[in-house]
Scaffold this active site. Structure first.
Site, short mmCIF file in Angstrom:
data_model
loop_
_atom_site.label_atom_id
_atom_site.label_comp_id
_atom_site.label_asym_id
_atom_site.label_seq_id
_atom_site.Cartn_x
_atom_site.Cartn_y
_atom_site.Cartn_z
N GLY A 105 -9.32 63.08 18.45
CA GLY A 105 -9.76 61.71 18.66
C GLY A 105 -10.90 61.66 19.66
N GLY A 106 -10.55 61.40 20.91
CA GLY A 106 -11.55 61.19 21.97
C GLY A 106 -12.66 62.23 22.00
CB SER A 138 -5.17 65.06 24.92
OG SER A 138 -4.84 63.71 25.13
N GLY A 190 -4.55 60.42 23.31
CA GLY A 190 -5.42 59.61 24.16
C GLY A 190 -4.99 59.56 25.61
CG HIS A 226 -3.30 57.84 13.76
ND1 HIS A 226 -3.05 57.11 14.89
CD2 HIS A 226 -3.91 58.97 14.15
CE1 HIS A 226 -3.53 57.79 15.94
NE2 HIS A 226 -4.06 58.92 15.50
CD GLU A 251 -2.72 62.98 15.65
OE1 GLU A 251 -3.76 63.41 16.13
OE2 GLU A 251 -2.59 61.82 15.23
CD GLU A 288 -4.35 55.35 17.77
OE1 GLU A 288 -5.33 55.18 17.02
OE2 GLU A 288 -4.32 56.22 18.66
CG ASN A 330 -8.69 59.40 14.14
OD1 ASN A 330 -9.37 58.48 13.70
ND2 ASN A 330 -7.42 59.23 14.51
CD1 TRP A 331 -15.53 60.33 15.50
CD2 TRP A 331 -16.80 59.30 13.96
NE1 TRP A 331 -16.59 61.15 15.22
CE2 TRP A 331 -17.40 60.55 14.28
CE3 TRP A 331 -17.43 58.49 13.02
CZ2 TRP A 331 -18.58 60.99 13.69
CZ3 TRP A 331 -18.61 58.92 12.43
CH2 TRP A 331 -19.18 60.16 12.77
CE LYS A 332 -7.41 58.15 17.92
NZ LYS A 332 -6.35 58.20 18.90
#
Ligand code: PGA
Length: 249
Positions: free
Chosen positions: A232-233, A211, A172, A94, A166, A96, A9-11
């Site tokens: 993600g990250g 994470s 994150g 998600h 999640e 966010e 997930n590159w966001k």
């Protein structure tokens, strides 16, 4: 036997140069012989993603979508558009989107329904906040998030989806849930689904997100109810994501 799935997930990250570099590294380094992999790219990079991943075993998808097929919805992207660029998956709900953009359980359920109608696999994201975990209501929260979807699309609809659990406090933050903590919630999710349909519970992929790093992936993915990860990250670092996929293979 459930197949593992690892999704990037590159966001809202990337540049043309960075996306080109990541796609080339994923194409080169990820083997989907024994696992499934997917990339959730920002909309503007979907054409590049389609070009970069076509012919590999790696799938891709949008990070969000709107329920209507077309029309006066400035800023939104339809599932038909995602499909035109080869998207097999779409992220739905998600955390966010839920916290920053006001997506309620009902909005999320509508988006899952629209994705299923259009034949795009929804990856339904669920999870509790730190406050909710500390007040001991994790199970209640994830149950409500899943029940809203079942109420809309039925257990058969849920069965055509992927779930990404999640915990919001782990996204994150560098704070991964311990493998035991994650497994406990995954097992609960599978159990609550089995109360509707044991077959769906047995076959649905439930990914862990929050994470995930190459260093933690193997242990997380070896838990009986964890079927891969939403990353993600670490998915913005080619060698990390390639290693996370290898840990699932
Ligand atoms: P993270 O993000 O791996 O950076 O914690 C996961 C996600 O939000 O999907």
């Amino acid at each position: 036997m459930r197949r593992a799935l690892v999704a990037a997930n590159w966001k809202m990250n990337g540049t043309k140069a960075k996306v080109t570099e990541l796609l080339a590294a994923f194409k080169e380094g990820i083997s989907t012989d024994n696992m499934d992999a997917a990339v959730f790219a920002p909309f503007v990079y979907l054409p590049m993603t389609e070009e970069g991943l076509s012919g590999t075993g790696i799938a891709w998808g949008g990070q969000c979508s709107y329920t209507a097929e077309s029309g006066a919805f400035t800023g939104e992207t339809s599932l038909a558009m995602l499909k035109e660029f080869g998207c097999q998956y779409v992220l739905v709900g998600h955390s966010e989107r839920r916290t920053l953009f006001g997506e309620t359980n009902e909005v999320v359920a509508d988006k899952v329904a629209a994705a299923l109608e259009q034949g795009v696999c929804p990856m339904l994201c669920i999870g509790e906040t730190l406050e909710e975990r500390e007040s001991g209501i994790t199970e209640k929260v994830v149950k409500e998030q899943i029940d809203a979807v079942i109420a809309k699309v039925g257990i058969e609809g849920l069965g055509k989806s992927v779930i990404a659990y999640e915990p919001v406090w782990a996204i994150g933050t560098g704070k991964t849930a311990t493998p035991e903590q994650a497994q406990e919630t995954h097992a609960y999710i599978r159990k609550m689904i089995s109360e509707h349909d044991t077959n769906v519970a047995e076959n649905i992929q439930i990914l862990y997100g929050g994470s995930v790093k190459a260093a933690s992936a193997k242990e997380l993915f070896s838990q009986p109810d964890i079927d891969g990860g939403l990353v993600g990250g670490a998915s913005l670092i080619a060698e990390e994501f390639v290693a996370i996929c290898a840990a699932a293979g």
